[in-house]
Design a protein around this motif. Structure first.
Motif, PDB file in Angstrom:
ATOM      1  N   ARG A 209       0.855  -1.181   0.000  1.00 42.23           N
ATOM      2  CA  ARG A 209       0.000   0.000   0.000  1.00 42.23           C
ATOM      3  C   ARG A 209       0.897   1.239   0.000  1.00 42.23           C
ATOM      4  O   ARG A 209       2.079   1.148   0.337  1.00 42.23           O
ATOM      5  CB  ARG A 209      -0.894   0.012   1.230  1.00 42.23           C
ATOM      6  CG  ARG A 209      -1.958  -1.064   1.171  1.00 42.23           C
ATOM      7  CD  ARG A 209      -2.695  -1.196   2.468  1.00 42.23           C
ATOM      8  NE  ARG A 209      -1.904  -1.923   3.439  1.00 42.23           N
ATOM      9  CZ  ARG A 209      -2.418  -2.714   4.387  1.00 42.23           C
ATOM     10  NH1 ARG A 209      -3.705  -2.872   4.475  1.00 42.23           N
ATOM     11  NH2 ARG A 209      -1.630  -3.315   5.251  1.00 42.23           N
ATOM     12  N   PRO A 210       0.345   2.411  -0.338  1.00 39.60           N
ATOM     13  CA  PRO A 210       1.185   3.623  -0.385  1.00 39.60           C
ATOM     14  C   PRO A 210       1.889   3.900   0.947  1.00 39.60           C
ATOM     15  O   PRO A 210       2.945   4.538   0.964  1.00 39.60           O
ATOM     16  CB  PRO A 210       0.183   4.733  -0.731  1.00 39.60           C
ATOM     17  CG  PRO A 210      -0.926   4.039  -1.452  1.00 39.60           C
ATOM     18  CD  PRO A 210      -1.029   2.674  -0.843  1.00 39.60           C
ATOM     19  N   THR A 211       1.334   3.408   2.074  1.00 44.51           N
ATOM     20  CA  THR A 211       2.006   3.671   3.355  1.00 44.51           C
ATOM     21  C   THR A 211       3.373   2.994   3.419  1.00 44.51           C
ATOM     22  O   THR A 211       4.203   3.366   4.248  1.00 44.51           O
ATOM     23  CB  THR A 211       1.148   3.194   4.548  1.00 44.51           C
ATOM     24  OG1 THR A 211       0.849   1.824   4.356  1.00 44.51           O
ATOM     25  CG2 THR A 211      -0.103   4.027   4.715  1.00 44.51           C
ATOM     26  N   ALA A 212       3.618   1.985   2.554  1.00 42.91           N
ATOM     27  CA  ALA A 212       4.962   1.377   2.499  1.00 42.91           C
ATOM     28  C   ALA A 212       5.966   2.450   2.051  1.00 42.91           C
ATOM     29  O   ALA A 212       7.092   2.513   2.551  1.00 42.91           O
ATOM     30  CB  ALA A 212       4.972   0.191   1.542  1.00 42.91           C
ATOM     31  N   SER A 272       5.690   4.822  11.965  1.00 45.52           N
ATOM     32  CA  SER A 272       4.722   4.084  12.786  1.00 45.52           C
ATOM     33  C   SER A 272       4.831   2.612  12.399  1.00 45.52           C
ATOM     34  O   SER A 272       4.992   2.270  11.226  1.00 45.52           O
ATOM     35  CB  SER A 272       3.297   4.562  12.503  1.00 45.52           C
ATOM     36  OG  SER A 272       3.197   5.931  12.753  1.00 45.52           O
ATOM     37  N   ALA A 273       4.714   1.748  13.411  1.00 46.72           N
ATOM     38  CA  ALA A 273       5.055   0.334  13.189  1.00 46.72           C
ATOM     39  C   ALA A 273       4.064  -0.416  12.302  1.00 46.72           C
ATOM     40  O   ALA A 273       4.430  -1.400  11.673  1.00 46.72           O
ATOM     41  CB  ALA A 273       5.181  -0.373  14.534  1.00 46.72           C
ATOM     42  N   THR A 274       2.813   0.040  12.256  1.00 52.40           N
ATOM     43  CA  THR A 274       1.838  -0.704  11.443  1.00 52.40           C
ATOM     44  C   THR A 274       1.254   0.198  10.361  1.00 52.40           C
ATOM     45  O   THR A 274       1.268   1.427  10.493  1.00 52.40           O
ATOM     46  CB  THR A 274       0.661  -1.211  12.302  1.00 52.40           C
ATOM     47  OG1 THR A 274      -0.014  -0.053  12.849  1.00 52.40           O
ATOM     48  CG2 THR A 274       1.136  -2.100  13.442  1.00 52.40           C
ATOM     49  N   ASP A 277      -1.491   2.523  11.893  1.00 56.48           N
ATOM     50  CA  ASP A 277      -1.002   3.687  12.631  1.00 56.48           C
ATOM     51  C   ASP A 277      -0.393   4.716  11.692  1.00 56.48           C
ATOM     52  O   ASP A 277      -0.557   5.919  11.858  1.00 56.48           O
ATOM     53  CB  ASP A 277       0.074   3.268  13.655  1.00 56.48           C
ATOM     54  CG  ASP A 277      -0.561   2.778  14.931  1.00 56.48           C
ATOM     55  OD1 ASP A 277      -1.799   2.883  15.036  1.00 56.48           O
ATOM     56  OD2 ASP A 277       0.173   2.281  15.798  1.00 56.48           O
ATOM     57  N   ARG A 278       0.334   4.207  10.711  1.00 49.56           N
ATOM     58  CA  ARG A 278       0.977   5.129   9.766  1.00 49.56           C
ATOM     59  C   ARG A 278      -0.092   5.917   9.005  1.00 49.56           C
ATOM     60  O   ARG A 278       0.019   7.128   8.823  1.00 49.56           O
ATOM     61  CB  ARG A 278       1.820   4.318   8.786  1.00 49.56           C
ATOM     62  CG  ARG A 278       3.144   4.963   8.415  1.00 49.56           C
ATOM     63  CD  ARG A 278       3.990   3.993   7.619  1.00 49.56           C
ATOM     64  NE  ARG A 278       4.288   2.807   8.384  1.00 49.56           N
ATOM     65  CZ  ARG A 278       4.182   1.564   7.916  1.00 49.56           C
ATOM     66  NH1 ARG A 278       3.796   1.336   6.673  1.00 49.56           N
ATOM     67  NH2 ARG A 278       4.457   0.528   8.683  1.00 49.56           N
ATOM     68  N   LEU A 324      -4.893   9.386  17.846  1.00 45.00           N
ATOM     69  CA  LEU A 324      -3.909  10.022  16.974  1.00 45.00           C
ATOM     70  C   LEU A 324      -2.529  10.006  17.598  1.00 45.00           C
ATOM     71  O   LEU A 324      -1.597  10.542  17.025  1.00 45.00           O
ATOM     72  CB  LEU A 324      -4.303  11.482  16.736  1.00 45.00           C
ATOM     73  CG  LEU A 324      -4.938  11.818  15.394  1.00 45.00           C
ATOM     74  CD1 LEU A 324      -5.123  13.305  15.277  1.00 45.00           C
ATOM     75  CD2 LEU A 324      -4.081  11.325  14.241  1.00 45.00           C
ATOM     76  N   GLY A 325      -2.384   9.437  18.768  1.00 37.28           N
ATOM     77  CA  GLY A 325      -1.122   9.543  19.462  1.00 37.28           C
ATOM     78  C   GLY A 325      -0.909  10.990  19.845  1.00 37.28           C
ATOM     79  O   GLY A 325       0.206  11.497  19.893  1.00 37.28           O
TER      80      GLY A 325
END
Ligand SMILES: Nc1ncnc2c1ncn2[C@@H]1O[C@H](COP(=O)(O)OP(=O)(O)OP(=O)(O)O)[C@@H](O)[C@H]1O
Length: 443
Positions: A209-212, A272-274, A277-278, A324-325
């Motif tokens: 996915r684009p978050t990669a 972010s680890a997942t 979360d990212r 949102l942290g």
């Protein structure tokens, strides 16, 4: 042995191009500077020729190489964006007299001066920040067009003669099919997000996915700004183990103290680890991130809200900070009192948009920028169905002078609709809708 997968002699001719000198090599491609001595006038006089050895190798290697070449040709043939390296044409070598070159695919690319990998030690802090902003812009253009890069790293960021940056090497790029794309999974381990380190390689490749790309951008930004990778370890496999421990919650992320303050939150959000979360912290694509990165590169204080947009429906105020942290700072106070109505609901230091004229109806409020109202820093749900009918800039003083608010019809601060001075409250015309806004120095 030559470090080039395909050694091409100086003076070698392909179509109208004559090879001049080597420019660089990756795992598959060998890239040479070339000049044009004939051919259509619309082609530039110089180019970089990327040779992919699709004519040799075993059938298995061949299938894979052809896939890489096809991805690159497909993407570059369809996309033209200012921050992506251009492709002028794709050729196939027809030269039985040179069996090692015969059948090779040649991508004729815009020629860059060098890659970020080799230029980095010579770049000033300002140039490094500027290059990162341009890389993020390139990712945003790629994601906006529905593609994932899949192998962002310094060797794949190209610097042009004028110092500007472009993304290169689209051999692992893949087009999104819904929320995912299928990549041939040859991304570099140090830049691979934890969720892909143990992902399965299916029939069509790895689902990414684009978050990669956002994870890879976080690693790149950390490296470019501190000269070090974010995860500890002296070898790629030690760092991969550290990534796994981090993703399992067994180890904390320790960013370098050298990372400038303006960038810490951006890098931490990207790392972010997942995926979930990212996506929540940095965005689903690079588009919302780009405005934050631009602001950090320009030395502006990060305008990311410390709290989520404050939505008030039917007079009930909801402080939506969870997830949102994000923490409310001690000096922050909730917007107006629960009894407040109309414009008075808008907290100080915020800009508020309302679904009805004169501060009526539902409200969305921000104390920072939001480059995508529906999928960025916050979700202003009602604005997807109806355009805001009034606005109140209840912002406070700002050391950088960012006290006005410009708002736009499209995500990423495009198609400017208007701008509100500090203290100004006014009704807005019914159309078109608002999709993004930013705090601005001038109106
Ligand atoms: N358009 C260009 N202009 C100048 N140099 C280039 C260009 N494209 C690539 N290079 C140089 O060639 C190197 C290898 O190119 P590229 O990354 O595209 O090859 P690759 O085999 O696909 O790499 P990878 O190992 O990342 O898969 C780059 O790091 C860069 O130094």
């Amino acid at each position: 042995m030559s470090p080039y997968p395909l050694a091409v002699p100086t003076g070698y001719r392909v179509g109208p191009w004559t090879v001049e000198r080597p420019l660089g090599a990756g795992a598959f491609g060998s890239v040479y500077a070339a000049v044009r001595d004939a051919g259509p006038g619309e082609l530039p006089p110089r180019a970089a020729l990327k040779f992919l050895p699709t004519g040799t190798r075993t059938p298995r290697q061949l299938r894979h190489l052809r896939d890489l070449a096809e991805r690159e040709v497909e993407l570059l043939g369809r996309l033209r964006s200012p921050r992506l390296i251009r492709m002028y044409e794709a050729l196939t070598v027809d030269d039985p007299a040179h069996p090692e070159l015969d059948g090779a695919t040649v991508l004729v690319l815009e020629e860059a001066a060098e890659s970020l990998q080799t230029a980095l030690p010579r770049l000033s802090a300002t140039d490094r920040a500027r290059v990162l902003a341009q890389v993020c812009e390139g990712l945003a253009q790629l994601h906006g067009a529905g593609w994932v890069h899949g192998d962002l790293k310094p060797g794949n960021v190209l610097l042009m003669a004028d110092g500007s940056a472009r993304l290169g090497d689209f051999s692992t790029a893949s087009e999104l099919d819904g929320t995912h794309a299928y990549s041939p999974a040859f991304a570099t381990a140090d830049y691979t997000p934890p969720e892909l380190l143990w992902s399965e390689f299916g029939e069509h490749g790895t689902r990414i996915r684009p978050t990669a790309d956002l994870w890879a951008f976080g690693v790149l930004a950390h490296l470019v700004l501190t000269d070090g990778l974010p995860l500890p370890g002296g070898t790629p496999s030690a760092r991969r183990d550290a990534a796994v421990r981090y993703a399992r919650g067994a180890e904390e992320l320790r960013l370098s103290p050298e990372l400038p303050a303006a960038w810490r939150e951006i890098v931490a959000d990207c790392l972010s680890a997942t995926h979930e979360d990212r996506a929540r912290r940095a965005g689903r694509t690079a588009e919302p991130l780009s405005a934050r990165v631009r602001a950090a590169a320009a030395g502006r204080p990060p305008r990311r809200p410390r709290r989520r947009a404050l939505a008030a429906a039917g007079g009930v105020l909801a402080l939506a900070v969870a997830g949102l942290g994000v923490t409310l700072l001690p000096d922050e106070r909730p917007p107006g009192s629960p009894e407040a109505s109309g414009y008075e609901r808008c907290a100080s230091r915020s800009v508020c948009f309302f679904s009805e004229p004169e501060g009526g109806g539902e409200m969305c409020a921000w104390d920072g920028d939001d480059p995508d109202w529906f999928d960025g820093v916050s979700d202003c749900a009602w604005a997807a169905a109806s355009s805001p009918r009034s606005v109140y800039n209840n912002g406070g003083p700002d050391p950088g002078g960012y006290i006005r608010v410009a708002y736009f019809a499209r995500i990423g601060l495009q198609n400017r609709l208007g701008c509100v001075e500090r203290g100004d409250r006014r009704n807005l015309p019914a159309e078109p809708g608002v999709r993004s806004h930013t705090w601005a120095k001038t109106c």
